[in-house]
Design an enzyme around this catalytic site. Structure first.
Site, mmCIF file in Angstrom:
data_model
loop_
_atom_site.group_PDB
_atom_site.id
_atom_site.type_symbol
_atom_site.label_atom_id
_atom_site.label_comp_id
_atom_site.label_asym_id
_atom_site.label_seq_id
_atom_site.Cartn_x
_atom_site.Cartn_y
_atom_site.Cartn_z
ATOM 1 C CG HIS A 108 -4.552 7.382 10.543
ATOM 2 N ND1 HIS A 108 -5.340 8.112 11.414
ATOM 3 C CD2 HIS A 108 -3.409 7.146 11.227
ATOM 4 C CE1 HIS A 108 -4.705 8.302 12.547
ATOM 5 N NE2 HIS A 108 -3.528 7.720 12.460
ATOM 6 C CD GLU A 147 -0.499 10.761 10.882
ATOM 7 O OE1 GLU A 147 0.407 11.307 11.556
ATOM 8 O OE2 GLU A 147 -1.373 10.028 11.391
ATOM 9 C CG HIS A 184 -0.343 -3.820 -2.794
ATOM 10 N ND1 HIS A 184 0.078 -5.122 -2.993
ATOM 11 C CD2 HIS A 184 -1.696 -3.901 -2.641
ATOM 12 C CE1 HIS A 184 -0.971 -5.940 -2.964
ATOM 13 N NE2 HIS A 184 -2.058 -5.215 -2.748
ATOM 14 C CD GLU A 187 -4.185 -5.566 -6.385
ATOM 15 O OE1 GLU A 187 -4.713 -6.432 -7.098
ATOM 16 O OE2 GLU A 187 -3.911 -5.745 -5.168
#
Length: 294
Positions: free
Chosen positions: A28, A79, A97, A145
Site C-alpha cells: 500500500h 492507506e 501521481h 493519471e
C-alpha cells in the site's frame, strides 16, 4: 590479501541475492488527507474503489481508511490518514501521481467531473501515440493519471515519484528491494526520462514510475505523501541488505527491524537516496493483522 578481499566481498554478494528470492509485493501507499469522508466518497463513487478497512486511533488522534480495487491479501491499496483537526497539506513537487487503468477513460472522466473532480488534462491520445489518458486531481490535490487499458487484476497500476538521478534510483530499487527494471523511456523533446520498476509485469500489478526531469536533482517533499509498504519474509535480513545498499548508493535506515508496540507486526523502514520512504512489513504478521481486524 586477494583471498581476504574475496572473503570480505562474498557475504555481501550472497546477502544481495536475498531480495530477489524473498516473497515481496507492493502492499500500500500511505498519504494524508484533510477530510476522510470526502475522499472516501470520491474514491468509491468516482474511481470505483472499495472501502476495505477503517480504524480510529483516538489516543493518537488519527483515523485510517484502506481503499482499493481488491482485497489487501492480493491487491495494492491506498492507506488514507486523517489527523484530527488538520484540513490541508503540502503535496510538494516530488510526488507525481497514481495511475488507474480503466476500459473507458472518457466515461470515467465524466463521472469524476460530476463529483467535482478537477480534470487537469482532458481525455485523449498521448502526443505521438495512441494510448488514451487523462489527468484528474482528487479533493486534496493528489493527481491521478487515468489510462485506457483492457481488463486487469490491478487497476491501481502506477505510483509516480520524481528522482534526481534515475540510474542511481534504478540500482537502489533493484538492489535494496529486489525490483526489476520493466522498461525505460527517454523523451528528450520533453526533457525527461522515466523508468518502470516493480515485481511483475506492469499490466498485471502496481509498478513504481520513477521520473527524472533533465537537470533537476532535488524536489520538495511537502508533508502529504508519506510512504509505500512492501512485504518481506524476513525484516531483519531485508534491513541488513538495505543497510549495505545505502552505504553504496545513499539513503538510510529510519527504523531498525523489530515489532511495532501494541500491534506486534515486525517492520523496518528506510529512505531511498532521494528521501522517499519505504516500510518493509513481515508477510505473516501482515496477514495476521488483516484477519485480526476482520
Amino acid at each position: 590479501m586477494a583471498e581476504e578481499a574475496a572473503k570480505a566481498v562474498t557475504p555481501n554478494a550472497e546477502l544481495l541475492e536475498w531480495p530477489k528470492k524473498d516473497k515481496r509485493r507492493l502492499l500500500h501507499a500511505v498519504y494524508r488527507v484533510g477530510d476522510l469522508d470526502r475522499t472516501i466518497k470520491f474514491y468509491t463513487e468516482g474511481f470505483g474503489m472499495k472501502l476495505l478497512r477503517h480504524r480510529d486511533i483516538p489516543e493518537e488522534k488519527y483515523t485510517n481508511a484502506f481503499l482499493g480495487f481488491g482485497p489487501e491479501e492480493s491487491n495494492f491499496v491506498v492507506e488514507l490518514t486523517y489527523n484530527y483537526g488538520v484540513t490541508s497539506y503540502d503535496i510538494g513537487e516530488g510526488f507525481g501521481h497514481f495511475g488507474i487503468a480503466t476500459e473507458d477513460v472518457y466515461k470515467l472522466v465524466e463521472k469524476l467531473r460530476a463529483l467535482g473532480g478537477n480534470i487537469t488534462r482532458e481525455p485523449g491520445p498521448v502526443k505521438g501515440g495512441t494510448s488514451v489518458i487523462a489527468f484528474v486531481k482528487d479533493p486534496d490535490g493528489y493527481t491521478f493519471e487515468l489510462i485506457q487499458r483492457g481488463p486487469t487484476p490491478e487497476p491501481l497500476c502506477q505510483l509516480m515519484l520524481r528522482v534526481g538521478d534515475l540510474d542511481r534510483s534504478i540500482k537502489f530499487y533493484e538492489k535494496a528491494l529486489g525490483m526489476k527494471l520493466l522498461r525505460k523511456i527517454d523523451r528528450p523533446e520533453y526533457k525527461y526520462t522515466l523508468a518502470m520498476v516493480g515485481y511483475a509485469d506492469e499490466y498485471q500489478t502496481i509498478v513504481l514510475e520513477l521520473t527524472y526531469n533533465y537537470g533537476v536533482t532535488e524536489y520538495t517533499k511537502g508533508n502529504a505523501y508519506a510512504q509505500i509498504a512492501v512485504s518481506t519474509d524476513d525484516v531483519y535480513k531485508s534491513a541488513e541488505v538495505v543497510n549495505h545498499v545505502t552505504q553504496e548508493l545513499g539513503g538510510k535506515i529510519t527504523r531498525q527491524p523489530g515489532l511495532i508496540p501494541g500491534i506486534n507486526t515486525k517492520i523496518t523502514s528506510f529512505l531511498d537516496p532521494d528521501g522517499w520512504k519505504t516500510v518493509l512489513v513481515d508477510n505473516v504478521d501482515f496477514l495476521r493483522e488483516l484477519h485480526k481486524e476482520d
